[in-house]
Design a protein around this motif. Structure first.
Motif, PDB file in Angstrom:
ATOM      1  N   GLY A   1       0.688  -1.292  -0.033  1.00 34.07           N
ATOM      2  CA  GLY A   1      -0.127  -0.069  -0.009  1.00 34.07           C
ATOM      3  C   GLY A   1       0.816   1.487   0.056  1.00 34.07           C
ATOM      4  N   VAL A   2       2.411   1.244  -0.370  1.00 40.80           N
ATOM      5  CA  VAL A   2       2.871   2.483  -0.403  1.00 40.80           C
ATOM      6  C   VAL A   2       3.187   2.888  -1.594  1.00 40.80           C
ATOM      7  CG1 VAL A   2       5.203   3.183   0.384  1.00 40.80           C
ATOM      8  CG2 VAL A   2       4.255   1.319   1.704  1.00 40.80           C
ATOM      9  N   TRP A   3       3.268   2.382  -2.604  1.00 40.66           N
ATOM     10  CA  TRP A   3       3.774   2.720  -3.918  1.00 40.66           C
ATOM     11  C   TRP A   3       2.663   4.010  -4.300  1.00 40.66           C
ATOM     12  CZ3 TRP A   3       7.538   2.585  -6.676  1.00 40.66           C
ATOM     13  CH2 TRP A   3       7.399   3.074  -8.057  1.00 40.66           C
ATOM     14  N   PRO A   4       1.554   4.132  -4.072  1.00 34.73           N
ATOM     15  CA  PRO A   4       0.783   5.240  -4.591  1.00 34.73           C
ATOM     16  C   PRO A   4       1.184   6.530  -4.085  1.00 34.73           C
ATOM     17  CG  PRO A   4      -0.821   3.530  -4.003  1.00 34.73           C
ATOM     18  CD  PRO A   4       0.748   2.983  -3.378  1.00 34.73           C
ATOM     19  N   GLN A   5       1.917   6.457  -2.963  1.00 29.71           N
ATOM     20  CA  GLN A   5       2.711   7.642  -2.151  1.00 29.71           C
ATOM     21  C   GLN A   5       3.853   7.984  -2.903  1.00 29.71           C
ATOM     22  OE1 GLN A   5       1.271   5.387   0.054  1.00 29.71           O
ATOM     23  NE2 GLN A   5      -0.510   6.419  -0.456  1.00 29.71           N
ATOM     24  N   LEU A   6       4.472   6.903  -3.659  1.00 30.09           N
ATOM     25  CA  LEU A   6       5.940   7.202  -4.571  1.00 30.09           C
ATOM     26  C   LEU A   6       5.712   7.405  -5.933  1.00 30.09           C
ATOM     27  CD1 LEU A   6       7.354   4.181  -2.630  1.00 30.09           C
ATOM     28  CD2 LEU A   6       7.775   6.470  -1.842  1.00 30.09           C
ATOM     29  N   THR A   7       4.532   7.247  -6.416  1.00 34.33           N
ATOM     30  CA  THR A   7       4.533   7.303  -7.893  1.00 34.33           C
ATOM     31  C   THR A   7       5.041   8.822  -8.586  1.00 34.33           C
ATOM     32  OG1 THR A   7       2.058   8.110  -7.988  1.00 34.33           O
ATOM     33  CG2 THR A   7       2.664   5.764  -8.143  1.00 34.33           C
ATOM     34  N   ALA A   8       4.659   9.878  -7.773  1.00 36.85           N
ATOM     35  CA  ALA A   8       5.114  11.069  -8.224  1.00 36.85           C
ATOM     36  C   ALA A   8       6.644  11.260  -8.375  1.00 36.85           C
ATOM     37  CB  ALA A   8       4.507  12.225  -7.415  1.00 36.85           C
ATOM     38  N   ALA A   9       7.164  10.706  -7.569  1.00 33.19           N
ATOM     39  CA  ALA A   9       8.818  10.639  -7.256  1.00 33.19           C
ATOM     40  C   ALA A   9       9.494   9.450  -8.119  1.00 33.19           C
ATOM     41  CB  ALA A   9       9.204  10.767  -5.738  1.00 33.19           C
ATOM     42  N   ALA A  10       8.839   8.711  -8.707  1.00 29.15           N
ATOM     43  CA  ALA A  10       9.231   7.421  -9.296  1.00 29.15           C
ATOM     44  C   ALA A  10       9.531   7.855 -10.822  1.00 29.15           C
ATOM     45  CB  ALA A  10       8.640   6.233  -9.037  1.00 29.15           C
ATOM     46  N   GLN A  11      10.951   7.416 -10.953  1.00 32.65           N
ATOM     47  CA  GLN A  11      11.323   7.936 -12.515  1.00 32.65           C
ATOM     48  C   GLN A  11      11.354   6.356 -13.296  1.00 32.65           C
ATOM     49  OE1 GLN A  11      11.565  10.216 -14.870  1.00 32.65           O
ATOM     50  NE2 GLN A  11      11.805   8.477 -16.261  1.00 32.65           N
ATOM     51  N   PRO A  12      10.627   5.822 -14.186  1.00 31.15           N
ATOM     52  CA  PRO A  12      10.759   4.485 -14.750  1.00 31.15           C
ATOM     53  C   PRO A  12      11.868   4.614 -15.669  1.00 31.15           C
ATOM     54  CG  PRO A  12       8.901   6.102 -15.903  1.00 31.15           C
ATOM     55  CD  PRO A  12       9.376   6.805 -14.590  1.00 31.15           C
ATOM     56  N   ILE A  13      12.483   3.460 -15.669  1.00 28.73           N
ATOM     57  CA  ILE A  13      13.653   3.158 -16.580  1.00 28.73           C
ATOM     58  C   ILE A  13      13.068   2.545 -17.932  1.00 28.73           C
ATOM     59  CG2 ILE A  13      16.078   1.979 -17.027  1.00 28.73           C
ATOM     60  CD1 ILE A  13      16.709   2.667 -13.968  1.00 28.73           C
ATOM     61  N   LEU A  14      13.070   3.280 -18.895  1.00 25.61           N
ATOM     62  CA  LEU A  14      12.525   2.609 -20.112  1.00 25.61           C
ATOM     63  C   LEU A  14      13.539   2.194 -21.174  1.00 25.61           C
ATOM     64  CD1 LEU A  14       9.513   4.892 -20.721  1.00 25.61           C
ATOM     65  CD2 LEU A  14       9.439   2.735 -19.371  1.00 25.61           C
ATOM     66  N   ASP A  15      14.753   2.466 -20.843  1.00 28.17           N
ATOM     67  CA  ASP A  15      15.905   1.974 -21.843  1.00 28.17           C
ATOM     68  C   ASP A  15      17.030   2.012 -21.030  1.00 28.17           C
ATOM     69  OD1 ASP A  15      17.274   1.430 -24.390  1.00 28.17           O
ATOM     70  OD2 ASP A  15      17.220   3.580 -24.757  1.00 28.17           O
ATOM     71  N   MET A  16      18.189   1.091 -21.548  1.00 23.19           N
ATOM     72  CA  MET A  16      19.130   0.971 -21.032  1.00 23.19           C
ATOM     73  C   MET A  16      20.406   0.516 -21.922  1.00 23.19           C
ATOM     74  SD  MET A  16      20.655  -1.046 -17.400  1.00 23.19           S
ATOM     75  CE  MET A  16      22.165  -0.683 -16.578  1.00 23.19           C
TER      76      MET A  16
END
Length: 408
Positions: free
Chosen positions: A65-80
């Motif tokens: 139940g913690v992820w909704p509080q983190l989505t605004a600060a979370a940067q997805p890595i889509l390529d490496m």
């Protein structure tokens, strides 16, 4: 007289707080769960560090139940992209690329600043009624019959529990007091961590540049920002950190290239000594080691944090399953199940990261040729690349329920 509890958790970092939340979910509100750490007296410090949360770790945070509080600060890595070159090389050819999804619409990792996650986990623990003690756990001693374990805190309180989980870091005081030996080696390298501002967008792309002195990782953050983890000889790392901001940025640009335009330094660089450490035993009596107390690995693959979260998912599942069967939460069957579950994965990851660092932290010509050929072969094998992505995402092997995004 000591208070009673199901579990005492020594350490209020990622592993300790996530374990507390997982057990609250599985054991219910009636369970008395205690977390002890002097750092709980204040919000997490802004030290410039950020971590890559693999897909399995994101699923765990969502299940808690913690992820909704983190989505605004979370940067997805889509390529490496991965390169292998010398610092002075004018061109850094890309040898290996990874698309960033383990499932459609699910990135294999997200970058988040550590303090943001720690504050969210601590707030969730308080909301869940977990007892948060701003004091260290000094001792954990099995009682005479071995039926319970007594945790003694620095503020004088004591708690009698079924189990004590040592999540008190790589130099774990409880591990040392328990006499648990470790396998360890010093890398004589340090990891320099800093946050950069970028002129141009990073396009959700991470980069790993293998240089003769060690790997240099560029990891995207939200906005036009990025975190770097720059591995170098410890004496050189200390020198780089003493440079004026403009000179430090020039050294970063020499290793990173011009793709992101003009760079600015947001957080002062800090260097952290690197080492390998694995506890010879993950459990002893009613004490269980989790996270960095059980293992410290090289950051070359960004897996240290995720390895610790896999520990807590396994320990929580073993304890909750035991509770549903009416068994002792800290009994030998529970702890042996946890130790068996985590031992092979830990040893495999430690060997892999150690081997990668040894292989790529050298400028020997024949070895460079062999490893570059190897990277080129992997680049042309989509099935192998997908397998590597799933392993890096924490979704290979016997995965605990929380890491699949399921409640326990």
């Amino acid at each position: 007289m000591p208070n009673d509890a199901e579990i005492v958790i020594a350490g209020g970092g990622f592993a300790g707080l996530a374990l507390a939340l997982a057990l609250r979910q599985g054991l219910g509100r009636a369970a008395h769960i205690v977390v002890g750490d002097p750092a709980l007296a204040a919000p997490a410090a802004a030290d410039g560090r950020a971590s890559a949360f693999a897909a399995a770790s994101r699923r765990l945070l969502a299940a808690l139940g913690v992820w909704p509080q983190l989505t605004a600060a979370a940067q997805p890595i889509l390529d490496m992209v991965v390169t292998d070159s010398r610092t002075a090389d004018a061109v850094r050819p890309t040898l290996l690329t990874f698309a960033g999804e383990v499932e459609p619409g699910e990135p294999f990792a997200h970058m988040i600043e550590n303090r943001v996650v720690l504050d969210a986990l601590a707030a969730a623990c308080r909301d869940a009624g977990i007892e948060m003690v701003p004091a260290a756990v000094l001792r954990a001693t099995d009682d005479a019959g071995g039926a319970r374990i007594l945790a003694e805190f620095a503020d004088g309180r004591s708690v009698l529990a079924h189990l004590v989980a040592a999540a008190d870091g790589g130099r774990s005081h409880l591990r040392q007091r328990a006499g648990i030996a470790t396998l360890s080696r010093q890398y004589r390298q340090s990891g320099i961590v800093a946050t950069l501002g970028l002129e141009f967008d990073h396009d959700s792309r991470a980069e790993e540049h293998f240089l003769p002195s060690g790997p240099f990782a560029f990891l995207p953050l939200t906005g036009r920002r990025a975190s770097i983890v720059w591995t170098d000889d410890s004496s050189a790392a200390a020198h780089w950190c003493r440079l004026a901001p403009e000179a430090f940025v020039d050294e970063v640009a020499a290793r990173l290239g011009a793709r992101f335009g003009r760079l600015t330094l947001i957080d002062a660089p800090r260097a952290f000594p690197l080492r390998l450490m694995i506890a010879r035993e993950f459990v002893k009596g009613r004490l269980a080691l989790v996270g960095d107390a059980a293992h410290v690995i090289h950051p070359v693959a960004g897996q240290g944090l995720n390895l610790g979260l896999r520990d807590i998912a396994a320990l929580a599942e073993a304890m909750v399953d035991a509770a549903r069967l009416g068994l002792d939460l800290g009994g030998p069957e529970v702890l042996e199940r946890y130790a068996r579950w985590r031992r092979f994965d830990t040893l495999t990851m430690a060997a892999a990261t150690d081997g990668l660092n040894r292989l790529f932290s050298t400028d020997a010509g024949p070895l460079r040729l062999v490893r570059d050929i190897g990277l080129g072969v992997v680049e042309r094998m989509p099935g192998v690349k997908q397998l590597i992505i799933r392993e890096a995402a924490g979704l290979g092997g016997a995965v605990p329920r929380l890491l699949r995004g399921e409640a326990i």
